[in-house]
Design an enzyme around this catalytic site. Structure first.
Site, PDB file in Angstrom:
ATOM      1  N   TRP A   1       0.814  -1.222   0.000  1.00 22.36           N
ATOM      2  CA  TRP A   1       0.000   0.000   0.000  1.00 22.36           C
ATOM      3  C   TRP A   1       0.847   1.271   0.000  1.00 22.36           C
ATOM      4  O   TRP A   1       1.814   1.379   0.737  1.00 22.36           O
ATOM      5  CB  TRP A   1      -0.878   0.011   1.249  1.00 22.36           C
ATOM      6  CG  TRP A   1      -1.541   1.312   1.511  1.00 22.36           C
ATOM      7  CD1 TRP A   1      -1.034   2.376   2.228  1.00 22.36           C
ATOM      8  CD2 TRP A   1      -2.836   1.719   1.068  1.00 22.36           C
ATOM      9  NE1 TRP A   1      -1.947   3.404   2.248  1.00 22.36           N
ATOM     10  CE2 TRP A   1      -3.057   3.033   1.550  1.00 22.36           C
ATOM     11  CE3 TRP A   1      -3.836   1.098   0.304  1.00 22.36           C
ATOM     12  CZ2 TRP A   1      -4.235   3.736   1.300  1.00 22.36           C
ATOM     13  CZ3 TRP A   1      -5.015   1.801   0.056  1.00 22.36           C
ATOM     14  CH2 TRP A   1      -5.197   3.095   0.549  1.00 22.36           C
TER      15      TRP A   1
ATOM     16  N   PHE B   1       3.392   9.616   9.826  1.00 21.97           N
ATOM     17  CA  PHE B   1       2.404  10.163   8.886  1.00 21.97           C
ATOM     18  C   PHE B   1       3.074  11.180   7.961  1.00 21.97           C
ATOM     19  O   PHE B   1       4.274  11.404   8.021  1.00 21.97           O
ATOM     20  CB  PHE B   1       1.256  10.813   9.676  1.00 21.97           C
ATOM     21  CG  PHE B   1       0.090   9.886   9.942  1.00 21.97           C
ATOM     22  CD1 PHE B   1       0.252   8.507   9.938  1.00 21.97           C
ATOM     23  CD2 PHE B   1      -1.174  10.397  10.217  1.00 21.97           C
ATOM     24  CE1 PHE B   1      -0.833   7.656  10.185  1.00 21.97           C
ATOM     25  CE2 PHE B   1      -2.257   9.570  10.467  1.00 21.97           C
ATOM     26  CZ  PHE B   1      -2.091   8.202  10.454  1.00 21.97           C
ATOM     27  N   SER B   2       2.245  11.842   7.157  1.00 24.06           N
ATOM     28  CA  SER B   2       2.773  12.706   6.101  1.00 24.06           C
ATOM     29  C   SER B   2       3.565  13.890   6.639  1.00 24.06           C
ATOM     30  O   SER B   2       3.330  14.377   7.745  1.00 24.06           O
ATOM     31  CB  SER B   2       1.635  13.212   5.218  1.00 24.06           C
ATOM     32  OG  SER B   2       1.219  12.148   4.402  1.00 24.06           O
TER      33      SER B   2
ATOM     34  N   TRP C   1      -4.136   0.087   4.033  1.00 30.49           N
ATOM     35  CA  TRP C   1      -3.526   1.143   4.842  1.00 30.49           C
ATOM     36  C   TRP C   1      -3.158   0.591   6.214  1.00 30.49           C
ATOM     37  O   TRP C   1      -3.918  -0.164   6.805  1.00 30.49           O
ATOM     38  CB  TRP C   1      -4.533   2.295   4.979  1.00 30.49           C
ATOM     39  CG  TRP C   1      -4.000   3.523   5.649  1.00 30.49           C
ATOM     40  CD1 TRP C   1      -3.420   4.589   5.052  1.00 30.49           C
ATOM     41  CD2 TRP C   1      -4.001   3.794   7.061  1.00 30.49           C
ATOM     42  NE1 TRP C   1      -3.046   5.520   5.997  1.00 30.49           N
ATOM     43  CE2 TRP C   1      -3.394   5.056   7.243  1.00 30.49           C
ATOM     44  CE3 TRP C   1      -4.431   3.099   8.195  1.00 30.49           C
ATOM     45  CZ2 TRP C   1      -3.225   5.646   8.498  1.00 30.49           C
ATOM     46  CZ3 TRP C   1      -4.265   3.686   9.450  1.00 30.49           C
ATOM     47  CH2 TRP C   1      -3.675   4.941   9.592  1.00 30.49           C
TER      48      TRP C   1
ATOM     49  N   ASP D   1      -0.025   9.223   0.325  1.00 29.21           N
ATOM     50  CA  ASP D   1       0.538  10.543  -0.012  1.00 29.21           C
ATOM     51  C   ASP D   1       2.036  10.574  -0.326  1.00 29.21           C
ATOM     52  O   ASP D   1       2.830   9.930   0.361  1.00 29.21           O
ATOM     53  CB  ASP D   1       0.373  11.515   1.173  1.00 29.21           C
ATOM     54  CG  ASP D   1      -0.943  11.422   1.862  1.00 29.21           C
ATOM     55  OD1 ASP D   1      -1.842  10.734   1.385  1.00 29.21           O
ATOM     56  OD2 ASP D   1      -1.069  12.053   2.934  1.00 29.21           O
TER      57      ASP D   1
ATOM     58  N   GLU E   1      -6.223  18.632   5.262  1.00 28.98           N
ATOM     59  CA  GLU E   1      -5.000  17.842   5.384  1.00 28.98           C
ATOM     60  C   GLU E   1      -3.945  18.373   4.413  1.00 28.98           C
ATOM     61  O   GLU E   1      -4.254  19.108   3.484  1.00 28.98           O
ATOM     62  CB  GLU E   1      -5.263  16.367   5.021  1.00 28.98           C
ATOM     63  CG  GLU E   1      -6.342  15.699   5.859  1.00 28.98           C
ATOM     64  CD  GLU E   1      -6.562  14.222   5.507  1.00 28.98           C
ATOM     65  OE1 GLU E   1      -6.658  13.418   6.438  1.00 28.98           O
ATOM     66  OE2 GLU E   1      -6.640  13.869   4.313  1.00 28.98           O
TER      67      GLU E   1
HETATM   68  C1  FRU Z   1      -3.948  12.016   3.705  1.00 30.59           C
HETATM   69  C2  FRU Z   1      -3.591  11.487   5.083  1.00 30.59           C
HETATM   70  C3  FRU Z   1      -2.759  12.482   5.848  1.00 30.59           C
HETATM   71  C4  FRU Z   1      -2.026  11.610   6.816  1.00 30.59           C
HETATM   72  C5  FRU Z   1      -1.774  10.370   5.998  1.00 30.59           C
HETATM   73  C6  FRU Z   1      -1.778   9.081   6.771  1.00 30.59           C
HETATM   74  O1  FRU Z   1      -4.218  11.007   2.793  1.00 30.59           O
HETATM   75  O2  FRU Z   1      -4.784  11.183   5.796  1.00 30.59           O
HETATM   76  O3  FRU Z   1      -3.498  13.511   6.448  1.00 30.59           O
HETATM   77  O4  FRU Z   1      -0.847  12.174   7.282  1.00 30.59           O
HETATM   78  O5  FRU Z   1      -2.778  10.327   5.009  1.00 30.59           O
HETATM   79  O6  FRU Z   1      -1.410   8.001   5.977  1.00 30.59           O
END
Ligand code: FRU
Length: 504
Positions: free
Chosen positions: A17, A76-77, A44, A20, A199
């Protein structure tokens, strides 16, 4: 890699998977692409930073996971920068060596109780990363506070972070001198599209093409704030909006002054197709290059987990150059076009001279124009006889399959109809028609279309409007058709290139 639906010139992880793009930074001749990645499965989870590098934005080398989930905290991102002045003191030998890369990302507690900002550094061109012992560097005790994008404010000699306070539909701006201590400066929002949570913000400055320099000289420049929204997007589900305005180092103020030409209150979408999310632009692109280049996750959250590809799930869009231009209506808008490096993929070229569409669904092409990997550049001229519809069908199959890309002069809308594009049954909202408003220019509409094994990207009128959509056609559906529904529509010219696969 040659599996069914495996993109041949879009980035995909070999397996598992992906979501972002993260940590986009250019350093020592390499475009780094980190990305949200699950090392353990095709759904995910266990979010970590996967990693790839490219010297040309076309061919990517896959590298090991850069920042894994650790101690109940997912990575995370976030973004990455080159710390040229070694402000954070992460440089080798106290900073005498090459400048370090610093990643700024959201640490997400797996129990959902907290999201705060973490940093990690690398002194070996991003190959290995060390987490900062003092993490988190910014904790506001919030459960939804994520996706920091950091840039260097040259004028004031300090770092700026823009980060989303998701549920409040706001972004916050922080400043720092060393990437470790952050101080709140201001907030922006709620504004524009507020149906979904906010986001993945991005912030950058661009010259305005076609705008006269203001008195006092210099080029007119504007700031762009990009915000991804989890719902209420242009086709439903997620989407990406942007604001054009001014940023004075502390505060972002969107232009919505009203008056002639103003479109106050109108939501501006970066891409109006279904499958474009969480874009990010590259940091530290050398001045000699000077481009603002961005890439996005090419799927819609509504069905991201159901797309029937294997052993990977999700691809990135093509990398695109972003520009700001004054439109015919006198407003400043974001334009985007695929980066010029992609021309290296062009193989055999087929050129079609001017021709009139003289009947319903007349096809200008002989049947030899076909392919699963194509770039098509076409210019249509409306005949001025009233309502006209015209366009291009790609991935056309004997079984009735086709992806329809068209324009309707009556509504002033471009559209993609993927109801018969192939596999659509995995989600009830996938097989649908989507539209993008785009005015003709001098009675003409140009379309540049990129067709890969499982996607189409359309750029209209030099990138004034873009639509990105996934399709899952039968491998045998490789026909191309040009069509018009009324007498008088002209094809001013058309070029088609067969594109090469990056895997061969
Ligand atoms: C956007 C998001 C971000 C987060 C990430 C987690 O697709 O929800 O806000 O950091 O994916 O995988």
């Amino acid at each position: 890699m040659d599996e069914k639906w495996r993109p041949q010139f879009h980035f995909t992880p070999e397996k598992n998977w992906m979501n972002d793009p993260n940590g986009l930074v250019f350093f020592e001749g390499e475009w780094h692409l980190f990305y949200q990645y699950n090392p353990h499965g095709i759904g995910w989870g266990h979010m970590s930073w996967g990693h790839a590098v490219s010297r040309d934005l076309v061919r990517w080398g896959h590298l090991p996971v850069a920042i894994p989930e650790e101690n109940g905290v997912m990575a995370f991102s976030g973004s990455a920068v080159v710390d040229w002045k070694n402000t954070g003191r992460f440089g080798k030998d106290g900073g005498g060596g090459a400048p370090p890369l610093v990643a700024i990302y959201t640490g997400h507690r797996v129990d959902g109780s907290n999201q705060s900002q973490f940093i990690a550094s690398s002194t070996d061109r991003g190959r290995t990363w060390e987490r900062f012992a003092g993490n988190p560097v910014l904790d506001e005790k919030l459960a939804n506070f994520r996706d920091p994008k950091v840039c260097w404010d040259e004028k004031r000699g300090r770092w700026v972070m823009v980060v989303a306070v998701c549920e409040e539909r706001k972004v916050r701006f922080y400043k720092s001198s060393d990437l470790k201590k952050w101080e709140l400066m201001s907030e922006f929002g709620p504004a524009g599209s507020v149906e979904g949570v906010w986001e993945c913000p991005d912030l950058f400055e661009l010259a305005v093409e076609g705008e006269k320099p203001r008195t006092g000289g210099g080029i007119a420049r504007k700031w762009v704030l990009v915000v991804s929204v989890s719902g209420g997007g242009p086709t439903g589900g997620n989407g990406v909006q942007y604001f054009v305005g001014e940023f004075d180092g502390e505060r972002f103020v969107a232009d919505d002054a009203g008056g002639p030409g103003s479109e106050r209150g109108k939501v501006l979408w970066v891409d109006q197709g279904a499958d474009f999310y969480a874009p990010q632009s590259w940091s530290d692109v050398p001045e000699a290059d000077g481009r603002r280049v961005a890439i996005a996750w090419m799927v819609n959250g509504r069905y991201a987990g159901a797309v029937p590809t294997s052993p990977w799930r999700s691809a990135m869009t093509l990398p695109r150059e972003l520009t700001l231009r004054k439109t015919d209506r006198g407003v400043v808008r974001l334009f985007q076009e695929p980066v010029k490096e992609l021309e290296a993929l062009r193989g055999e070229k087929i050129e079609i001279k001017k021709g009139a569409i003289e009947g319903v669904n007349m096809q200008l092409f002989d049947k030899s124009v076909k392919g699963e990997l194509l770039e098509i550049a076409a210019k249509f001229r409306a005949g001025g006889v009233g309502a006209e519809k015209f366009g291009i069908n790609v991935r056309v199959g004997a079984n009735g399959e086709k992806t329809v890309i068209g324009y309707d002069t009556a509504s002033g809308k471009m559209f993609i109809d993927r109801r018969k594009a192939g596999e659509v049954g995995f989600h009830q909202e996938f097989g649908s028609v989507h539209e993008a408003a785009i005015e003709m220019r001098d009675g003409m509409l140009s379309m540049r279309v990129f067709v890969d094994r499982s996607s189409v990207e359309v750029f209209a009128n030099d990138g004034e409007a873009a639509m990105t959509e996934l399709i899952l056609p039968d491998p045998g559906s490789i026909g191309v058709e040009v069509w018009g529904e009324s007498f008088g529509t002209l094809v001013e010219g058309m070029e088609v290139w067969r594109l090469k696969s990056v895997w061969r």
